[in-house]
Scaffold this active site. Sequence first.
Site, PDB file in Angstrom:
ATOM      1  CG  ASP A  78      -2.016   0.954   1.262  1.00 14.52           C
ATOM      2  OD1 ASP A  78      -2.386   1.409   0.170  1.00 14.52           O
ATOM      3  OD2 ASP A  78      -2.539   1.248   2.357  1.00 14.52           O
ATOM      4  CG  HIS A  79      -0.493   4.898   0.055  1.00 11.15           C
ATOM      5  ND1 HIS A  79      -0.847   5.850  -0.873  1.00 11.15           N
ATOM      6  CD2 HIS A  79      -1.629   4.531   0.678  1.00 11.15           C
ATOM      7  CE1 HIS A  79      -2.158   6.060  -0.805  1.00 11.15           C
ATOM      8  NE2 HIS A  79      -2.652   5.262   0.122  1.00 11.15           N
ATOM      9  CD  GLU A 137      -3.262   8.537  -4.448  1.00 11.33           C
ATOM     10  OE1 GLU A 137      -3.197   7.461  -3.834  1.00 11.33           O
ATOM     11  OE2 GLU A 137      -3.375   9.646  -3.882  1.00 11.33           O
ATOM     12  CG  HIS A 218      -6.422   4.669  -1.696  1.00  9.46           C
ATOM     13  ND1 HIS A 218      -5.282   4.303  -1.027  1.00  9.46           N
ATOM     14  CD2 HIS A 218      -6.318   4.139  -2.933  1.00  9.46           C
ATOM     15  CE1 HIS A 218      -4.522   3.587  -1.819  1.00  9.46           C
ATOM     16  NE2 HIS A 218      -5.116   3.474  -2.992  1.00  9.46           N
ATOM     17  CB  SER A 220     -13.205   2.911   1.001  1.00 13.13           C
ATOM     18  OG  SER A 220     -12.941   3.581  -0.203  1.00 13.13           O
ATOM     19  CG  ASP A 263      -5.783   0.533   8.212  1.00  8.89           C
ATOM     20  OD1 ASP A 263      -6.011  -0.323   9.093  1.00  8.89           O
ATOM     21  OD2 ASP A 263      -4.710   1.173   8.176  1.00  8.89           O
TER      22      ASP A 263
HETATM   23  P1  13P Z   1      -9.343   4.160   5.711  1.00 10.17           P
HETATM   24  O1  13P Z   1      -8.534   4.970   6.667  1.00 10.17           O
HETATM   25  O2  13P Z   1     -10.606   4.857   5.303  1.00 10.17           O
HETATM   26  O3  13P Z   1      -9.634   2.793   6.233  1.00 10.17           O
HETATM   27  O4  13P Z   1      -8.505   3.986   4.374  1.00 10.17           O
HETATM   28  C1  13P Z   1      -7.464   3.051   4.268  1.00 10.17           C
HETATM   29  C2  13P Z   1      -6.707   3.186   2.999  1.00 10.17           C
HETATM   30  O5  13P Z   1      -7.104   3.847   2.063  1.00 10.17           O
HETATM   31  C3  13P Z   1      -5.417   2.469   2.897  1.00 10.17           C
HETATM   32  O6  13P Z   1      -4.693   2.824   1.761  1.00 10.17           O
END
Ligand code: 13P
Length: 337
Positions: A78-79, A137, A218, A220, A263
């Site tokens: 992620d990222h 992104e 993201h 979400s 998350d």
């Molecule tokens: P949230 O903080 O809304 O759960 O988003 C998590 C996310 O986008 C991880 O990349």
Amino acid sequence: MRQLLDEAAKGGYGVGAFNVNNMEQIQSIMEAARETQSPVIVQASRGARAYSQDRFLYHLMIAATEIYPEIPTVLHQDHGNSVATCKSAIDMGFTSVMMDGSLMEDGKTPASFEYNVAVTREVVELAHAKGVTVEGEIGCLGGIEDGHGAGGDGLEHLTDPEQAVEFVKQTGVDALAIAIGTSHGAYKFSSKPTGETLKMDTLIEIHRRLPNTHLVMHGSSSVPKDLQDIINQYGGKLKPTWGVPVEEIQLGIRNGVRKINVDTDNRLAITGAIRKVFAEKPEEFDPRSYMKPARDAMKKVVALRMTQFGQAGHAKDYAPIPLSEMIKRYASETVAV
Ligand code: 13P
């Protein structure tokens, strides 16, 4: 991950991508996947990789695939903040990476379009040569997650649909994260989002221009009130806040969203469950007495999201394609870019 998203597009559903840092979170996701018969995307941020020390994460994920062989399972970075981060993830065994070139390597400063294209293109070349999927992104999410993010309320760097088309054309990414007003973390909206704060129209326009690109939402988490209430009932101090309503995510899924990042909802569920045990049974000191309810609470949230996103019931639709096969597909360009 490309295979999971292609299958999701065929079936018209979305796949949740859930962040992990430890064994219990991985167990929660895998158990939810077995219960709902869902394909799985497990994702780890740079912070998560540092926390779990990479090798623990690697072996926990190998254990997950041994214990749940019937579940198609992706490990996604992620990222990623740089080519080097994505490369180290690929070397470690991740089957998918996100190159977030919307920000500079510091993970904070918004980058130029040209920089974003250059670093993302470089990751696409090295990842596809190993059969690994790439998410890019365009536009910047709001908020900060694990020290990564532009900050702000999510409306400052919205995705421009025309730039999105150009970005996909120039990079060949498999999936595209877009900025439509969401942000990472618990504090996304100060009231239920409207079309002014959550730009679903922009998402629909991007999908209209890029009908074959897998879109990624993201930030979400829905930040449900009941999960906030449990934390506050047992001594927590969350301020009133709103997340992304599930029905808006479902509207996104009807308009090209195939990966949905969650998350915060799981963090809330875990924290609420632990606080409850601490408050109700202060005599307890065995970590299992609170980690087990925490794991169950996260599993419940993940299973619910898997059902709401539509991935439930799809675990056995297809046999996972190994990376060696994906290498050939990318090389022969049978995977449309
Ligand atoms: P949230 O903080 O809304 O759960 O988003 C998590 C996310 O986008 C991880 O990349």
